[in-house]
Scaffold this active site. Sequence first.
Site, PDB file in Angstrom:
ATOM      1  N   PRO A   1     -11.008 -40.553 148.116  1.00  0.00           N
ATOM      2  CA  PRO A   1     -10.633 -39.259 148.703  1.00  0.00           C
ATOM      3  C   PRO A   1     -11.856 -38.381 148.934  1.00  0.00           C
ATOM      4  CG  PRO A   1      -9.610 -39.555 146.508  1.00  0.00           C
ATOM      5  CD  PRO A   1     -10.511 -40.725 146.742  1.00  0.00           C
TER       6      PRO A   1
ATOM      7  N   TYR B   1     -26.347 -22.181 133.552  1.00  0.00           N
ATOM      8  CA  TYR B   1     -26.866 -22.925 134.702  1.00  0.00           C
ATOM      9  C   TYR B   1     -28.379 -23.037 134.571  1.00  0.00           C
ATOM     10  CZ  TYR B   1     -23.645 -23.507 138.654  1.00  0.00           C
ATOM     11  OH  TYR B   1     -22.687 -23.950 139.514  1.00  0.00           O
TER      12      TYR B   1
ATOM     13  N   ASP C   1     -19.178 -21.054 143.675  1.00  0.00           N
ATOM     14  CA  ASP C   1     -20.239 -20.673 144.622  1.00  0.00           C
ATOM     15  C   ASP C   1     -20.160 -21.504 145.905  1.00  0.00           C
ATOM     16  OD1 ASP C   1     -20.923 -19.060 142.552  1.00  0.00           O
ATOM     17  OD2 ASP C   1     -22.932 -19.867 142.222  1.00  0.00           O
TER      18      ASP C   1
ATOM     19  N   ARG D   1     -32.300 -24.972 148.858  1.00  0.00           N
ATOM     20  CA  ARG D   1     -32.740 -26.294 148.406  1.00  0.00           C
ATOM     21  C   ARG D   1     -33.191 -27.161 149.581  1.00  0.00           C
ATOM     22  NH1 ARG D   1     -30.219 -30.349 145.305  1.00  0.00           N
ATOM     23  NH2 ARG D   1     -28.892 -30.723 147.096  1.00  0.00           N
TER      24      ARG D   1
HETATM   25  C1  LIG Z   1     -24.167 -24.854 146.383  1.00  0.00           C
HETATM   26  C2  LIG Z   1     -23.096 -25.373 145.462  1.00  0.00           C
HETATM   27  C3  LIG Z   1     -22.435 -24.483 144.627  1.00  0.00           C
HETATM   28  C4  LIG Z   1     -21.450 -24.957 143.754  1.00  0.00           C
HETATM   29  N1  LIG Z   1     -20.799 -24.057 142.948  1.00  0.00           N
HETATM   30  C5  LIG Z   1     -19.814 -24.476 142.130  1.00  0.00           C
HETATM   31  C6  LIG Z   1     -19.129 -23.555 141.284  1.00  0.00           C
HETATM   32  O1  LIG Z   1     -19.412 -22.366 141.263  1.00  0.00           O
HETATM   33  N2  LIG Z   1     -18.121 -24.037 140.506  1.00  0.00           N
HETATM   34  C7  LIG Z   1     -17.758 -25.350 140.525  1.00  0.00           C
HETATM   35  O2  LIG Z   1     -16.833 -25.726 139.814  1.00  0.00           O
HETATM   36  N3  LIG Z   1     -18.417 -26.246 141.296  1.00  0.00           N
HETATM   37  C8  LIG Z   1     -19.416 -25.842 142.095  1.00  0.00           C
HETATM   38  N4  LIG Z   1     -20.076 -26.754 142.895  1.00  0.00           N
HETATM   39  C9  LIG Z   1     -19.675 -28.156 142.882  1.00  0.00           C
HETATM   40  C10 LIG Z   1     -18.557 -28.503 143.895  1.00  0.00           C
HETATM   41  O3  LIG Z   1     -18.462 -27.529 144.892  1.00  0.00           O
HETATM   42  C11 LIG Z   1     -17.240 -28.671 143.171  1.00  0.00           C
HETATM   43  O4  LIG Z   1     -17.316 -29.797 142.342  1.00  0.00           O
HETATM   44  C12 LIG Z   1     -16.014 -28.774 144.083  1.00  0.00           C
HETATM   45  O5  LIG Z   1     -14.862 -28.646 143.287  1.00  0.00           O
HETATM   46  C13 LIG Z   1     -15.929 -30.073 144.886  1.00  0.00           C
HETATM   47  O6  LIG Z   1     -14.906 -29.918 145.844  1.00  0.00           O
HETATM   48  P1  LIG Z   1     -14.917 -30.714 147.227  1.00  0.00           P
HETATM   49  O7  LIG Z   1     -13.674 -30.341 147.943  1.00  0.00           O
HETATM   50  O8  LIG Z   1     -16.170 -30.484 147.939  1.00  0.00           O
HETATM   51  O9  LIG Z   1     -14.817 -32.198 146.699  1.00  0.00           O
HETATM   52  P2  LIG Z   1     -15.636 -33.506 147.155  1.00  0.00           P
HETATM   53  O10 LIG Z   1     -17.068 -33.309 146.917  1.00  0.00           O
HETATM   54  O11 LIG Z   1     -15.201 -33.921 148.491  1.00  0.00           O
HETATM   55  O12 LIG Z   1     -15.071 -34.550 146.088  1.00  0.00           O
HETATM   56  C14 LIG Z   1     -15.343 -34.419 144.731  1.00  0.00           C
HETATM   57  C15 LIG Z   1     -14.553 -35.485 143.965  1.00  0.00           C
HETATM   58  O13 LIG Z   1     -13.168 -35.170 144.041  1.00  0.00           O
HETATM   59  C16 LIG Z   1     -12.453 -36.214 144.688  1.00  0.00           C
HETATM   60  N5  LIG Z   1     -11.454 -35.573 145.547  1.00  0.00           N
HETATM   61  C17 LIG Z   1     -11.665 -34.682 146.534  1.00  0.00           C
HETATM   62  N6  LIG Z   1     -10.497 -34.319 147.075  1.00  0.00           N
HETATM   63  C18 LIG Z   1      -9.529 -34.985 146.411  1.00  0.00           C
HETATM   64  C19 LIG Z   1      -8.111 -35.041 146.520  1.00  0.00           C
HETATM   65  N7  LIG Z   1      -7.438 -34.325 147.417  1.00  0.00           N
HETATM   66  N8  LIG Z   1      -7.443 -35.855 145.671  1.00  0.00           N
HETATM   67  C20 LIG Z   1      -8.093 -36.585 144.733  1.00  0.00           C
HETATM   68  N9  LIG Z   1      -9.429 -36.588 144.596  1.00  0.00           N
HETATM   69  C21 LIG Z   1     -10.133 -35.786 145.423  1.00  0.00           C
HETATM   70  C22 LIG Z   1     -13.488 -37.017 145.439  1.00  0.00           C
HETATM   71  O14 LIG Z   1     -13.111 -38.375 145.585  1.00  0.00           O
HETATM   72  C23 LIG Z   1     -14.703 -36.871 144.539  1.00  0.00           C
HETATM   73  O15 LIG Z   1     -14.636 -37.798 143.495  1.00  0.00           O
HETATM   74  C24 LIG Z   1     -21.097 -26.319 143.752  1.00  0.00           C
HETATM   75  C25 LIG Z   1     -21.763 -27.213 144.601  1.00  0.00           C
HETATM   76  C26 LIG Z   1     -22.766 -26.741 145.438  1.00  0.00           C
HETATM   77  C27 LIG Z   1     -23.471 -27.719 146.315  1.00  0.00           C
END
Ligand SMILES: Cc1cc2nc3c(=O)[nH]c(=O)nc-3n(C[C@H](O)[C@H](O)[C@H](O)COP(=O)(O)OP(=O)(O)OC[C@H]3O[C@@H](n4cnc5c(N)ncnc54)[C@H](O)[C@@H]3O)c2cc1C
Length: 609
Positions: free
Chosen positions: A176, A519, A245, A456
Amino acid sequence: VSVQNPFERGEKSAHNNRIHPPPYTPPKDEVEKLRGWGFEDTAFSVNSRGHIQLSGTRYTVSGQEMPYLLPWMADVTNSPVGPHNVHAPLADISVESARDTSAFRAAVREFLSDDQLSDDAGLRARHGHGHTLRDVWRVTYDNPPRVPDLIVFPSEEEQVEKLVQAAHAEGVCLIPYGGGTNVTEALECPGEESRPIVSVDMQRMNKILWIDPENMTAHIEAGAVGRNIQRQLKQYGFTLGHEPDSVEFSTLGGWVATNASGMKKNRYGNIEDLVLDLRVVTAQGVLERYGVMPRESTGVDPRRCFFGSEGNLGIITSVIVKVFPAPEVEHYGSVLFPRFSNGVKFLHDLAKSRIVPASVRLVDNTQFQFGQSLKAAPTPLQAQKSKIEKFIVLKLKGFDPKQMVAATVVFEGSAREVAAQEEVLYDLAKKHGGMKAGEENGKKGYQLTFGIAYIRDFVLRHYIVAESFETSAPWANVEEVVHRARLRAEREHAERKLPGKLFFSARVTQVYDPGVCIYFYMGFFHKGVDDPVRVYAEIEGAVRSEILDAGGSLSHHHGVGKIRERFLPRIMSEPGLRIVRQIKQATDPENVFGARNHGVGREPGHGEH
Ligand SMILES: Cc1cc2nc3c(=O)[nH]c(=O)nc-3n(C[C@H](O)[C@H](O)[C@H](O)COP(=O)(O)OP(=O)(O)OC[C@H]3O[C@@H](n4cnc5c(N)ncnc54)[C@H](O)[C@@H]3O)c2cc1C
């Protein structure tokens, strides 16, 4: 067999006042990059005057010339960072040819249209990574190794169910994909996977199905992106209050799958506090519950397994979340403290007061200086004002510019609540030697969050490898974790005789009754270093080990993915780890969901890079 939820049919209680928002169309100019962070129109670069500038108009710092930033970077890393030292990205990246998915395609063409399938090379590359240093490096200076062979874009849950059946029947592995913002290499395709890999992109499942104003809940499809959820709920006077974020690009399903945390969790809660129910397509069929309750005690709750499931156990298709009235008042604030330890003690007392604002963050001296270096050249009036401020802080208050730190605050709620929060916070700040630094500085600090996420990609183009990683720690260990992490990082950097000086900085981003989330930002100049990404990973691994020794956690919210799986035996007993593996084995024996994150589906010892 899917049993229709009687609540959904409207039989069990009157839901006539539910709001069914129309489908949301985001503005046309919101095009995301395929390589790199964020929107296509936004990037840091050095302008013709040799100053750093952020392009576009989206963020408060967009268009602003930052004359102090480049010299500060060169100084803090003690290296020749500058416009003449550019590490140009590859013009194009190439991906290996897609494996044969013809049988799977034929099966899914029964229920998906042409535009719901893609094997475009750029898209395939994008779907095989998140935003760790290694992920980004591989699509900037390298050619990514294994990437998905095909992308599918389901638009409804039934299609997801059929996709899972087809994957099972045709021997295909599914991963996913939400917003692709994870920082754990969770989307990296396992090199050992012999089956074709299909990425299930959830972006078309992005609707708010309903908002229930009476019960303060909303049913939202899992592919909905944070910024769009915010905008839509706001139109109806609500907020979800979940603001990682990455909120502009990450999705609701991704938040659950990574167990995410947002900056305003003090007021609204983390993702696990916000979710009341979720629907998941598993290899066994659809996991659903028949009723949305404020809380239940009904034995083992299988839905809990999906928090932090990282794509291993199924595809989350929709989520019922709590929503809150949009706050009547939003104020910002900032406080300067003479030292980091004063700030930590202040936060501890604030937690004990239990009158904690929506968000409060404490940055160390390096980040404080970084904030200063982002400023534009002042007008004569501003220069005069800043001179006076400096005189007050440094001379009258006696703060040391090389030690002082800052806390920034967001207060939300009714006017009375916010007034009470402000009174408590500023009293405690004073008790710990803090000095009010104004609403404007607090506001700028928060607004910077989203613009600065682009930095970055910029530093990478100037020979600096960098990223952030996080932990949580009980109050008793906070300062020790920060101190030991820094010392260890510096030692590792020195032992390798790397060029320049290590950039290392810490900030406290969340407070809890028992402790905080911390962090770290770490980076170094790498020109002339062989395989800098591997060297970075070694140092980060050593620092993680030190953090664990000093009493910190493996992760507060980023998760495990493939980057931290080798540390799992240090945080959990073997029977605990076995239960996790057995849940996978029992629910998905064929490993249809083959992302192989947090060690599931792999031999111990994997992930050591
Ligand atoms: C600049 C930056 C800032 C960030 N700030 C934060 C923050 O403040 N807090 C925080 O918690 N995280 C943060 N993150 C990390 C990231 O944004 C989180 O982990 C976020 O929850 C990932 O969501 P996504 O939709 O992008 O998932 P993806 O990156 O697309 O996927 C992440 C994982 O979840 C799985 N997945 C995605 N969608 C589904 C679905 N519908 N069903 C089952 N599995 C699924 C994927 O297979 C993968 O294993 C940050 C990252 C960056 C680069």
